[in-house]
Design an enzyme around this catalytic site. Structure first.
Site, PDB file in Angstrom:
ATOM      1  CG  ASP A  66     -18.962 140.135   2.906  1.00 49.42           C
ATOM      2  OD1 ASP A  66     -17.926 140.802   2.894  1.00 49.42           O
ATOM      3  OD2 ASP A  66     -19.567 139.822   3.941  1.00 49.42           O
ATOM      4  CE1 TYR A  68     -22.222 132.466  -1.315  1.00 53.48           C
ATOM      5  CE2 TYR A  68     -20.320 131.292  -2.204  1.00 53.48           C
ATOM      6  CZ  TYR A  68     -21.561 131.874  -2.392  1.00 53.48           C
ATOM      7  OH  TYR A  68     -22.150 131.859  -3.628  1.00 53.48           O
ATOM      8  CG  PHE A  79     -21.308 134.912  -7.190  1.00 49.56           C
ATOM      9  CD1 PHE A  79     -22.516 135.141  -6.547  1.00 49.56           C
ATOM     10  CD2 PHE A  79     -20.692 135.977  -7.845  1.00 49.56           C
ATOM     11  CE1 PHE A  79     -23.107 136.399  -6.555  1.00 49.56           C
ATOM     12  CE2 PHE A  79     -21.279 137.234  -7.857  1.00 49.56           C
ATOM     13  CZ  PHE A  79     -22.493 137.442  -7.209  1.00 49.56           C
ATOM     14  CG  HIS A 188     -27.079 139.975  -6.086  1.00 44.38           C
ATOM     15  ND1 HIS A 188     -27.279 138.733  -5.509  1.00 44.38           N
ATOM     16  CD2 HIS A 188     -25.782 140.299  -5.857  1.00 44.38           C
ATOM     17  CE1 HIS A 188     -26.145 138.339  -4.945  1.00 44.38           C
ATOM     18  NE2 HIS A 188     -25.218 139.265  -5.143  1.00 44.38           N
TER      19      HIS A 188
END
Length: 221
Positions: A66, A68, A79, A188
């Site tokens: 997703d 931010y 990221f 993760h």
């Protein structure tokens, strides 16, 4: 006909997707969302991953979930955050592992565009999000589109390196032909799971070893 502002080499291989019913529904959903809420990233950056890494240039794929959802963070690369924005915890852990793996000092900026321009496709499964509401644009069509992106890469290219961090990304391995691509899996980088196998995964040096073994230029992480 929908004509999204996406880089030409990607438009060529994905053209059929833009005229499927789900993509029309997705566009209608986004139009309504933008009337009522702040949506990230801003429109010009929704397809930024594709703009920075043309189809023919892809060597490595890092799959996020997703964008931010805070102000000024998301700019279309998984990221990554824009210059001048504080690094989120997952990104801090990525840089920590990068330092432990290859000795790279912690960079001042969390902007990963330099990776993208070297052939690292930083692909989120969902390309938009409502401000301050994580996951708010999931299950509205983006996943169908980005799954097609992964499948197209798998089918039309060879010897890509896929970095699959966490169970969500690892589920995408079902879309990848493992007989002609390379998959590296780890936990993760989120603080909730980074100590369960992300730290110590050495994916950055391993990726470069694979690329060099294929006669490709390694990534300057």
């Amino acid at each position: 006909m929908i004509d999204p502002k996406i880089e030409e080499s990607w438009k060529r291989v994905l053209i059929d997707e833009f005229n499927k019913p789900y993509f029309y529904a997705l566009k209608d959903f986004l139009v309504e969302e933008k009337k009522r809420y702040i949506v990230y990233p801003e429109g010009k950056n929704i397809f930024n991953a594709f703009a920075c890494t043309p189809f023919d240039a892809v060597k490595v794929v890092i799959i996020g979930q997703d964008p931010y959802h805070g102000p000024g963070q998301a700019h279309g690369l998984s990221f990554s955050v824009q210059d001048g924005i504080q690094k989120p915890p997952s990104l801090q852990n990525i840089f920590k592992e990068l330092h432990d793996d290859i000795g790279k000092p912690n960079p001042e900026s969390g902007n990963l565009e330099s990776w993208a321009k070297q052939g690292v496709l930083l692909l989120n499964a969902t390309l938009t999000v409502r401000a301050n509401q994580a996951g708010s644009h999931q299950k509205h069509g983006w996943e169908q589109f980005t799954d097609k992106v992964i499948q197209t890469l798998s089918e039309q290219k060879s010897d890509l390196v896929f970095l699959l961090w966490g169970s969500f990304a690892q589920a995408k391995s079902a879309l990848i032909d493992t007989s002609k691509h390379h998959i590296l899996k780890a936990a993760h980088p989120s603080p909730l799971s980074s100590y369960k196998g992300f730290f110590g995964c050495r994916h950055f040096s391993k990726t470069n070893e694979i690329l060099q073994g294929l006669g490709k230029t390694p990534i300057e992480w």
